[in-house]
Design an enzyme around this catalytic site. Structure first.
Site, mmCIF file in Angstrom:
data_model
loop_
_atom_site.group_PDB
_atom_site.id
_atom_site.type_symbol
_atom_site.label_atom_id
_atom_site.label_comp_id
_atom_site.label_asym_id
_atom_site.label_seq_id
_atom_site.Cartn_x
_atom_site.Cartn_y
_atom_site.Cartn_z
ATOM 1 C CB SER A 123 -0.802 0.747 1.012
ATOM 2 O OG SER A 123 0.081 0.333 2.379
ATOM 3 C CG HIS A 144 -2.717 -0.204 -3.349
ATOM 4 N ND1 HIS A 144 -3.345 0.411 -2.534
ATOM 5 C CD2 HIS A 144 -2.795 -1.905 -1.737
ATOM 6 C CE1 HIS A 144 -3.283 0.443 -1.550
ATOM 7 N NE2 HIS A 144 -3.730 -0.689 -1.281
ATOM 8 C CD GLU A 156 -3.969 3.489 -5.224
ATOM 9 O OE1 GLU A 156 -4.390 4.913 -5.084
ATOM 10 O OE2 GLU A 156 -2.750 2.398 -4.620
ATOM 11 C CG ASN A 194 -2.197 4.625 1.819
ATOM 12 O OD1 ASN A 194 -3.444 4.568 2.967
ATOM 13 N ND2 ASN A 194 -2.597 2.913 1.239
#
Length: 504
Positions: A123, A144, A156, A194
């Site tokens: 991540s 991801h 992702e 993130n």
């Protein structure tokens, strides 16, 4: 580029919640799937969890029994890494530790064919660093998923420095064939979600540190005015403060301690205390059985205004004019600078400056600011703040106006940008910077934030609705007030504001 054939074997390494979820996704899409975990019994337990999930889907009528049985038959447990030899795609979903991941990929490379795609579900770690030292780093990419993988649509697809374009294209096509929505990102700290999400937590924490209000009230404002499904403190308690704080630190340190990503001492204290959120029963909230429900600070009922004068255009708050008229309140419109005047108070939408600073600059002494709302017609709550010079009676006057429209009103401290505007401006700024640096396209960034975190709007689209100029003014006001480079505006945002071009 075509997706992997459903005849292609997919291997998932790591049978925790995320790895098992990915295995379920691939098996439901028709692939033979091997699930492996180095921990004794973990892969068997992971498979049993997938079967239980399939059973629940059947019970709810979302999956046919025959399809569940076929999916279960395609998912088997691997006893050792030696069974990887026939894999076409290997997905790693183990602990977030660079050294451990690199060691695993080194072992995998010796077992699989040269054309096998190697993907990491990391991540926040660098895909480039994970692939470094391998003989064929070009076939290593990020894949991801978001938890729970069978439910969340977003994936992702992350390119490392050596990742091959055709390999990335295959993963994009394969993710689509699995019913997911892929977005492309480069291997930069935090990728899209993130990275761009950091201000959602950071601004909430900073507002708490500055005593803008308490935790339940700040969460309520973000939910009921901002339209977010959860406020920042609720979400951090759900994620776990150990996890959330670790990701923030990782992104901060990976960006050479850029102040935009600075962690919070408040959250650090929670981690030190072991108050990690729901999983420990205590975080910002008390999650113990029988705990008292949180109380949100709300202004007392006040009379509706007898009449209202609107001077100029209210910008994103323009729907208030029609709403007031529909509520039967006489509204007079005049030229001006976007103000709502009533007997006893002058209201203005926040532009990033505090009410006190605006009064010092010549605004009316009875000034009360109100915050941005996702939709002023449907919003259940509005946040307000008064200038130090304003009489206390101005609060009741302002509250009465919004209450006449069926809104609950929360008074907060007079801080730059209030709550929703400040947070959305920072989210948009980080999204703009990610676009500027080529992390992802603007459309993929907004898509990722909506699908990965259920944001009510993508931050760039939201900034467009608020007005790029107002967002830029807000950031400049924040930076001027705090003298903190954390609030510096992205060049992408500045250029679009200067040219009048859309952000998307």
């Amino acid at each position: 580029m075509s997706a992997l054939s459903t005849n292609a074997t997919v291997v998932v390494i790591g049978a925790g919640a995320m790895g098992s979820g990915i295995a379920q996704v691939a098996a439901q899409a028709g692939h033979p799937v091997l699930l492996y975990d180095a921990r004794d019994g973990a892969a068997k337990k992971g498979r049993e969890g997938v079967l239980a999930n399939l059973g629940r889907l059947v019970e709810k009528g979302r999956l046919e029994p025959d399809d569940a049985a076929a999916t279960a038959a395609r998912l088997t447990v691997a006893a050792s890494l030696m069974e990887l030899k026939g894999a076409r795609l290997v997905v790693e979903a183990i602990v977030e530790d660079l050294a451990i991941k690199r060691k695993l990929f080194g072992e995998i490379e010796d077992l699989v064919a040269e054309e096998t795609i190697l993907a990491t579900n990391t991540s926040s770690l660098s895909v480039t660093a994970i692939a470094a030292g391998l003989r064929h780093p070009h076939r290593v990419c990020g894949l991801h998923f978001f938890n729970p993988a069978p439910v969340m649509a977003l994936v992702e697809i992350v390119s490392g420095l050596a990742s091959d374009a055709e390999v990335l294209d295959v993963l994009v096509a394969t993710a689509r064939s699995w019913g997911k929505v892929p977005v492309r990102a480069t291997s930069t700290p935090g990728f899209i979600v993130n990275r761009v999400a950091r201000p959602f937590y950071a601004e909430g924490l900073r507002l708490l540190e500055e005593a803008a209000s308490d935790v339940p009230t700040l969460d309520a404002i973000m939910r009921e005015a901002g339209g977010f499904r959860m406020g920042p403190f609720e979400l951090m308690d759900l994620i776990g403060h150990d996890v959330n704080f670790a990701v923030t630190r990782s992104v901060f340190e990976a960006n050479f301690c850029d102040p935009r990503f600075r962690p919070s001492l408040v959250q650090q204290e929670l981690v030190a205390a072991g108050w990690l959120g729901r999983k420990t029963g205590r975080g910002f909230y008390d999650h113990a059985a029988g705990a008292a429900p949180p109380r949100v600070r709300t202004c007392s009922p006040a009379p509706a205004p007898r009449s209202v004068v609107i001077e100029g255009v209210l910008g994103p708050a323009e729907p208030l004019a029609a709403a007031l008229a529909n509520a039967g309140i006489p509204v007079e419109c005049r030229p001006g600078e976007g103000l709502i005047r009533m007997e006893g108070a002058t209201l203005a939408l926040s532009d990033g400056r505090t009410a006190t600073a605006r009064v010092a600059g010549g605004a009316a002494a009875d000034l009360v600011l109100f915050d941005v709302a996702l939709d002023y017609v449907t919003a259940k709550r509005v946040a307000i703040a008064k200038a130090d010079q304003a009489p206390d009676a101005a609060i009741a006057t302002a509250a009465g106006l919004f209450q006449s429209l069926g809104k609950t009103v929360s008074l907060i401290g007079d801080l730059p940008g209030l709550v929703v505007l400040r947070t959305v401006a920072m989210l948009a700024n980080e999204a703009a910077e990610a676009a500027h640096l080529g992390v992802a396209t603007p459309s993929d960034i907004d898509r990722a934030m909506k699908l990965g975190l259920n944001y009510p709007k993508g931050p760039l689209a939201w900034a467009q609705d608020i007005g790029v100029g107002r967002v830029l003014e807000t950031l400049e006001a924040l930076q001027a007030a705090y003298g903190d480079d954390r609030y510096r505006a992205s060049l992408f945002l500045r250029r679009r504001a200067a040219s009048g071009m859309a952000l998307m």
